[in-house]
Write a protein that holds these residues in place. Structure first.
Motif, mmCIF file in Angstrom:
data_model
loop_
_atom_site.group_PDB
_atom_site.id
_atom_site.type_symbol
_atom_site.label_atom_id
_atom_site.label_comp_id
_atom_site.label_asym_id
_atom_site.label_seq_id
_atom_site.Cartn_x
_atom_site.Cartn_y
_atom_site.Cartn_z
ATOM 1 N N ASP A 163 0.840 -1.207 0.000
ATOM 2 C CA ASP A 163 0.000 0.000 0.000
ATOM 3 C C ASP A 163 0.873 1.255 0.000
ATOM 4 O O ASP A 163 0.629 2.195 -0.757
ATOM 5 N N ALA A 164 1.900 1.258 0.847
ATOM 6 C CA ALA A 164 2.807 2.405 0.918
ATOM 7 C C ALA A 164 3.545 2.587 -0.407
ATOM 8 O O ALA A 164 3.689 3.712 -0.901
ATOM 9 N N LEU A 165 3.984 1.490 -0.992
ATOM 10 C CA LEU A 165 4.693 1.538 -2.263
ATOM 11 C C LEU A 165 3.795 2.137 -3.340
ATOM 12 O O LEU A 165 4.219 2.988 -4.128
ATOM 13 N N THR A 166 2.531 1.724 -3.361
ATOM 14 C CA THR A 166 1.577 2.236 -4.338
ATOM 15 C C THR A 166 1.392 3.740 -4.183
ATOM 16 O O THR A 166 1.332 4.472 -5.167
ATOM 17 N N GLU A 167 1.317 4.189 -2.949
ATOM 18 C CA GLU A 167 1.041 5.602 -2.680
ATOM 19 C C GLU A 167 2.257 6.498 -2.847
ATOM 20 O O GLU A 167 2.122 7.646 -3.250
ATOM 21 N N GLY A 168 3.467 5.972 -2.527
ATOM 22 C CA GLY A 168 4.616 6.866 -2.530
ATOM 23 C C GLY A 168 5.896 6.292 -3.094
ATOM 24 O O GLY A 168 6.967 6.875 -2.908
ATOM 25 N N GLY A 169 5.796 5.156 -3.758
ATOM 26 C CA GLY A 169 6.999 4.560 -4.337
ATOM 27 C C GLY A 169 7.836 3.839 -3.299
ATOM 28 O O GLY A 169 7.454 3.713 -2.134
ATOM 29 N N VAL A 170 8.994 3.393 -3.738
ATOM 30 C CA VAL A 170 9.876 2.606 -2.878
ATOM 31 C C VAL A 170 10.279 3.378 -1.631
ATOM 32 O O VAL A 170 10.367 2.812 -0.538
ATOM 33 N N ASP A 210 -1.532 -3.401 -10.527
ATOM 34 C CA ASP A 210 -1.079 -2.484 -11.574
ATOM 35 C C ASP A 210 -0.519 -1.215 -10.964
ATOM 36 O O ASP A 210 0.461 -0.657 -11.459
ATOM 37 N N HIS A 211 -1.137 -0.729 -9.894
ATOM 38 C CA HIS A 211 -0.648 0.471 -9.228
ATOM 39 C C HIS A 211 0.751 0.229 -8.679
ATOM 40 O O HIS A 211 1.613 1.095 -8.753
ATOM 41 N N VAL A 212 0.961 -0.959 -8.124
ATOM 42 C CA VAL A 212 2.282 -1.316 -7.608
ATOM 43 C C VAL A 212 3.282 -1.330 -8.757
ATOM 44 O O VAL A 212 4.373 -0.757 -8.656
ATOM 45 N N MET A 213 2.916 -1.966 -9.856
ATOM 46 C CA MET A 213 3.820 -2.063 -10.993
ATOM 47 C C MET A 213 4.215 -0.678 -11.496
ATOM 48 O O MET A 213 5.390 -0.422 -11.767
ATOM 49 N N LEU A 214 3.257 0.218 -11.614
ATOM 50 C CA LEU A 214 3.562 1.561 -12.084
ATOM 51 C C LEU A 214 4.462 2.299 -11.095
ATOM 52 O O LEU A 214 5.377 3.019 -11.505
ATOM 53 N N THR A 272 3.014 -4.210 -24.028
ATOM 54 C CA THR A 272 3.132 -2.752 -24.028
ATOM 55 C C THR A 272 1.749 -2.094 -24.070
ATOM 56 O O THR A 272 1.563 -1.023 -23.492
ATOM 57 N N ALA A 273 0.778 -2.742 -24.724
ATOM 58 C CA ALA A 273 -0.598 -2.228 -24.684
ATOM 59 C C ALA A 273 -1.121 -2.255 -23.253
ATOM 60 O O ALA A 273 -1.762 -1.304 -22.787
ATOM 61 N N PHE A 274 -0.828 -3.343 -22.537
ATOM 62 C CA PHE A 274 -1.227 -3.447 -21.136
ATOM 63 C C PHE A 274 -0.586 -2.344 -20.301
ATOM 64 O O PHE A 274 -1.252 -1.683 -19.504
ATOM 65 N N LEU A 275 0.724 -2.128 -20.476
ATOM 66 C CA LEU A 275 1.415 -1.090 -19.699
ATOM 67 C C LEU A 275 0.832 0.289 -19.992
ATOM 68 O O LEU A 275 0.599 1.083 -19.072
ATOM 69 N N GLY A 276 0.585 0.565 -21.256
ATOM 70 C CA GLY A 276 -0.018 1.848 -21.615
ATOM 71 C C GLY A 276 -1.415 1.997 -21.036
ATOM 72 O O GLY A 276 -1.785 3.060 -20.537
ATOM 73 N N HIS A 277 -2.174 0.916 -21.094
ATOM 74 C CA HIS A 277 -3.528 0.940 -20.535
ATOM 75 C C HIS A 277 -3.474 1.177 -19.015
ATOM 76 O O HIS A 277 -4.249 1.967 -18.481
ATOM 77 N N ALA A 278 -2.568 0.478 -18.343
ATOM 78 C CA ALA A 278 -2.442 0.642 -16.888
ATOM 79 C C ALA A 278 -2.081 2.086 -16.540
ATOM 80 O O ALA A 278 -2.633 2.666 -15.595
ATOM 81 N N HIS A 279 -1.194 2.671 -17.311
ATOM 82 C CA HIS A 279 -0.819 4.065 -17.066
ATOM 83 C C HIS A 279 -2.007 4.996 -17.307
ATOM 84 O O HIS A 279 -2.304 5.859 -16.480
ATOM 85 N N LEU A 280 -2.699 4.805 -18.418
ATOM 86 C CA LEU A 280 -3.864 5.632 -18.728
ATOM 87 C C LEU A 280 -4.947 5.467 -17.664
ATOM 88 O O LEU A 280 -5.543 6.443 -17.210
#
Length: 190
Positions: free
Chosen positions: A18-25, A101-105, A154-162
């Motif tokens: 959760d912390a990683l998702t909200e503020g990165g490593v 996906d939020h974690v991955m981004l 790459t479509a998945f990554l772009g979709h996750a970002h969008l």
């Protein structure tokens, strides 16, 4: 006086994700996570030797849940085309349905971190290999299957970002169904 629930290592790794998702490593820090969990650092040290051990456990959990468990779910279907469609339906869903996906981004911003880099590389390789297997099992030659797996990922990554930055632009309902059909048709076209 309220009795405090005994925290598990899984509680800590969930809070770390959760912390990683909200503020990165950088947000994976013992004291703020302890405060979030309503406990002390002593609870943390019961389960982990240091912050890196927590980060590593969180990364491994993310990898297991968001890659290996999804592949195992998909592999229950014997038809590779059906598995590909199911995968794309999952991958192109709403971001709230896929917290991984939020974690991955968030991890992308720390792709050079010594604990993050090998996990991201392993997950990316595993996912690309799996998608390549699906295309190969559907009858495509290996080289073409590999190129299409890269396009799908790459479509998945772009979709996750969008979906994270502009969720209102992500197709929903019947539009999402048509969108997934269009993506799968494009990816499987001869």
């Amino acid at each position: 006086m309220a009795v405090r629930k005994r925290l598990t290592a899984a509680d800590w790794t969930t809070a770390a994700l959760d912390a990683l998702t909200e503020g990165g490593v950088a947000a994976v820090a013992v004291e703020p996570i302890a405060a979030r969990l309503g406990t002390t650092k002593g609870s943390f040290y019961w389960h982990f030797s240091n912050r890196d051990a927590l980060l590593e456990a969180a990364l491994l959990r993310w990898e297991r849940v968001n890659t290996e468990e999804i592949i195992a779910l998909l592999d229950a279907d014997p038809d590779p085309h059906s598995r590909l469609r199911h995968l794309m339906t999952l991958a192109l869903g709403h971001p709230d349905d896929r917290p991984g996906d939020h974690v991955m981004l968030a991890l992308q911003a720390s792709a050079n971190h010594p604990l993050v880099a090998p996990v991201l590389a392993r997950v990316t390789r595993r996912r690309l290999d799996y998608i390549t297997e699906l295309f190969t099992a559907s009858g495509l030659p290996h080289d073409q299957a590999r190129r299409r797996s890269l396009l799908a990922y790459t479509a998945f990554l772009g979709h996750a970002h969008l979906a994270t930055t502009s969720p209102e632009l992500v197709p929903m309902g019947a539009d999402r169904h048509d969108y997934v059909d269009s993506v799968v048709a494009t990816l499987t076209r001869a």
